[in-house]
Design a protein around this motif. Structure first.
Motif, mmCIF file in Angstrom:
data_model
loop_
_atom_site.group_PDB
_atom_site.id
_atom_site.type_symbol
_atom_site.label_atom_id
_atom_site.label_comp_id
_atom_site.label_asym_id
_atom_site.label_seq_id
_atom_site.Cartn_x
_atom_site.Cartn_y
_atom_site.Cartn_z
ATOM 1 N N GLY A 147 0.862 -1.027 -0.031
ATOM 2 C CA GLY A 147 0.017 0.048 -0.072
ATOM 3 C C GLY A 147 0.903 1.258 -0.021
ATOM 4 N N THR A 148 2.019 1.088 0.292
ATOM 5 C CA THR A 148 2.972 2.302 0.188
ATOM 6 C C THR A 148 3.393 2.854 -1.124
ATOM 7 N N LYS A 149 3.145 4.152 -1.327
ATOM 8 C CA LYS A 149 3.470 4.765 -2.871
ATOM 9 C C LYS A 149 4.844 4.936 -2.900
ATOM 10 N N VAL A 150 5.143 4.362 -4.304
ATOM 11 C CA VAL A 150 6.796 4.719 -4.545
ATOM 12 C C VAL A 150 6.541 5.767 -5.874
ATOM 13 N N MET A 151 6.941 6.792 -6.041
ATOM 14 C CA MET A 151 6.714 7.617 -6.905
ATOM 15 C C MET A 151 8.366 8.254 -7.484
ATOM 16 N N SER A 152 8.476 8.638 -8.534
ATOM 17 C CA SER A 152 9.379 9.362 -9.328
ATOM 18 C C SER A 152 9.213 10.895 -9.229
ATOM 19 N N VAL A 153 10.351 11.580 -8.711
ATOM 20 C CA VAL A 153 10.131 13.093 -8.673
ATOM 21 C C VAL A 153 11.272 13.750 -9.215
ATOM 22 N N PRO A 154 11.156 14.905 -9.580
ATOM 23 C CA PRO A 154 12.340 15.744 -10.208
ATOM 24 C C PRO A 154 13.295 16.193 -9.284
ATOM 25 N N ASP A 155 12.639 16.924 -8.022
ATOM 26 C CA ASP A 155 13.463 17.249 -6.936
ATOM 27 C C ASP A 155 12.660 17.601 -5.883
ATOM 28 N N LEU A 156 13.327 18.582 -4.932
ATOM 29 C CA LEU A 156 12.410 18.550 -3.420
ATOM 30 C C LEU A 156 11.224 19.041 -3.550
ATOM 31 N N ALA A 157 11.202 20.420 -4.542
ATOM 32 C CA ALA A 157 9.722 20.868 -4.951
ATOM 33 C C ALA A 157 8.665 19.939 -5.590
ATOM 34 N N GLY A 158 9.282 19.116 -6.508
ATOM 35 C CA GLY A 158 8.564 18.334 -7.139
ATOM 36 C C GLY A 158 8.095 17.282 -6.383
ATOM 37 N N ALA A 159 8.834 16.958 -5.147
ATOM 38 C CA ALA A 159 8.403 15.927 -4.043
ATOM 39 C C ALA A 159 7.053 16.404 -3.507
ATOM 40 N N PHE A 160 7.030 17.423 -3.156
ATOM 41 C CA PHE A 160 5.973 18.176 -2.395
ATOM 42 C C PHE A 160 4.842 18.165 -3.312
ATOM 43 N N ALA A 161 5.139 18.443 -4.473
ATOM 44 C CA ALA A 161 3.813 18.674 -5.400
ATOM 45 C C ALA A 161 3.299 17.204 -5.527
ATOM 46 N N ALA A 162 4.081 16.194 -5.498
ATOM 47 C CA ALA A 162 3.467 15.007 -5.725
ATOM 48 C C ALA A 162 2.827 14.384 -4.589
ATOM 49 N N LEU A 163 3.381 14.954 -3.202
ATOM 50 C CA LEU A 163 2.603 14.485 -2.138
ATOM 51 C C LEU A 163 1.185 15.270 -2.054
ATOM 52 N N GLN A 164 1.273 16.361 -2.457
ATOM 53 C CA GLN A 164 -0.084 17.414 -2.258
ATOM 54 C C GLN A 164 -1.245 16.831 -2.359
ATOM 55 N N PRO A 165 -1.660 15.810 -3.292
ATOM 56 C CA PRO A 165 -3.083 15.255 -3.346
ATOM 57 C C PRO A 165 -3.356 14.301 -2.312
ATOM 58 N N ALA A 172 10.028 19.772 6.342
ATOM 59 C CA ALA A 172 8.616 19.631 6.482
ATOM 60 C C ALA A 172 7.743 20.738 6.131
ATOM 61 N N ALA A 173 6.573 20.601 5.601
ATOM 62 C CA ALA A 173 5.804 22.020 5.027
ATOM 63 C C ALA A 173 4.300 21.379 4.849
ATOM 64 N N ARG A 174 3.560 22.597 5.267
ATOM 65 C CA ARG A 174 2.063 22.435 5.116
ATOM 66 C C ARG A 174 1.897 22.594 3.446
ATOM 67 N N LEU A 175 0.777 21.791 3.100
ATOM 68 C CA LEU A 175 0.638 21.775 1.653
ATOM 69 C C LEU A 175 -0.169 22.577 1.147
ATOM 70 N N PRO A 176 -0.360 23.181 -0.008
ATOM 71 C CA PRO A 176 0.697 23.097 -0.825
ATOM 72 C C PRO A 176 2.087 23.637 -0.599
ATOM 73 N N TYR A 177 3.302 23.230 -1.152
ATOM 74 C CA TYR A 177 4.484 23.482 -0.796
ATOM 75 C C TYR A 177 4.598 25.332 -1.066
ATOM 76 N N PRO A 178 5.288 25.968 -0.129
ATOM 77 C CA PRO A 178 5.240 27.421 -0.601
ATOM 78 C C PRO A 178 6.003 27.919 -2.081
ATOM 79 N N GLU A 179 5.452 28.407 -2.877
ATOM 80 C CA GLU A 179 6.194 28.867 -4.246
ATOM 81 C C GLU A 179 7.332 29.748 -4.004
ATOM 82 N N TRP A 180 7.611 30.468 -2.780
ATOM 83 C CA TRP A 180 8.906 31.034 -2.560
ATOM 84 C C TRP A 180 9.823 30.191 -2.231
ATOM 85 N N ALA A 181 9.775 29.039 -1.896
ATOM 86 C CA ALA A 181 10.882 28.116 -1.270
ATOM 87 C C ALA A 181 11.591 27.520 -2.424
ATOM 88 N N SER A 182 12.885 27.607 -2.523
ATOM 89 C CA SER A 182 13.630 26.771 -3.553
ATOM 90 C C SER A 182 14.823 26.049 -2.992
#
Length: 202
Positions: A69-87, A133-143
Motif C-alpha cells: 500500500g505504500t506509494k513509490v513515486m519518481s520526482v524531479p527534485d524537492l519541490a517536485g516531491a512536495f507537489a507529488a505529495l500534495q494530493p 516539513a511543509a504545509r501543503l501546498p508547498y510555498p512557491e517562494w521556497a527553492s
C-alpha cells in the motif's frame, strides 16, 4: 489532519559506502532503514520518492522494500516531491534516505513546528538538511534543497515574512564513508545498514 512522511532516494546515496561495500546495496540498505523509521510512525502515511532513479530496476528495488500500500513515486527534485505529495495530505515531511538511524521523535517535532510556521527544517551536521516539513501546498517562494549548505538561511532569506521557517533539533546523514563513525551501535534500528556493514547478507 492527513500527514505524509516521504523518504527521498537519489543516486548520490551510495557515495557513503565504505571500501568493499557495493554502493547500490549500501544505498538500498539506507533507504530501507530510513523507510522503516517513517513506516513505524503513528497517524502518518509513509511514501518512498525517487529523484534521479529512472531505471525500472531501481524503482522495483524500492517497491520491494515498501510495505503493501505504500506509494513509490519518481520526482524531479524537492519541490517536485512536495507537489507529488500534495494530493494525498495536508502536511508532509521529506526525509533524506541517508539517515537510517534518525530518531522518530525528530520527525514528530517537525510536524509540531508546522503549527507555527509553514516550513520546518531538521538541519544536518556538516550542512544541508536531514528533513524538511511543509504545509501543503508547498510555498512557491521556497527553492532550497536538502543538499544546500545552509538551507535554513537560504529559506529564511526567500521567505516573504519573519518566522516562516522553523527548525527542529539536528541530526546526521551518511554522505561520505567517514560519516559512518556517527552511527551508534547501541542505538536501536538501522538493521539493514548494520548487517551490510558487518559483512552479512541482507
Amino acid at each position: 489532519m492527513l500527514r505524509l512522511a516521504a523518504v527521498l532516494v537519489t543516486p548520490r546515496m551510495g557515495e557513503g559506502a565504505p571500501p568493499g561495500v557495493d554502493a547500490g546495496e549500501f544505498s538500498l540498505a539506507l533507504a530501507e532503514d530510513t523507510y522503516e523509521v517513517v513506516a513505524g510512525l503513528e497517524l502518518v502515511q509513509p511514501v518512498i520518492l525517487a529523484a534521479g532513479v529512472d531505471d525500472a530496476e531501481g524503482l522495483r528495488h524500492l517497491e520491494d522494500i515498501a510495505w503493501p500500500g505504500t506509494k513509490v513515486m519518481s520526482v524531479p527534485d524537492l519541490a517536485g516531491a512536495f507537489a507529488a505529495l500534495q494530493p494525498y495530505g495536508e502536511e508532509a515531511v521529506v526525509i533524506s534516505a541517508d539517515a537510517p538511524d534518525l530518531p522518530p521523535l525528530l520527525i514528530g517535532k517537525l510536524f509540531r513546528e508546522l503549527g507555527r510556521a509553514p516550513l520546518a527544517v531538521c538541519p544536518a551536521e556538516g550542512g544541508g538538511a536531514v528533513a524538511i516539513a511543509a504545509r501543503l501546498p508547498y510555498p512557491e517562494w521556497a527553492s532550497a534543497g536538502l543538499d544546500d549548505p545552509d538551507v535554513v538561511a537560504r529559506l529564511r532569506a526567500q521567505a516573504p515574512g519573519r518566522r516562516m521557517v522553523a527548525t527542529g533539533p539536528g541530526w546526521h546523514r551518511l554522505r561520505v564513508p567517514g560519516d559512518l563513525a556517527r552511527l551508534d551501535p547501541g542505538l536501536e534500528g538501522w538493521e539493514n545498514t548494520r548487517a551490510l556493514l558487518s559483512g552479512q547478507r541482507l
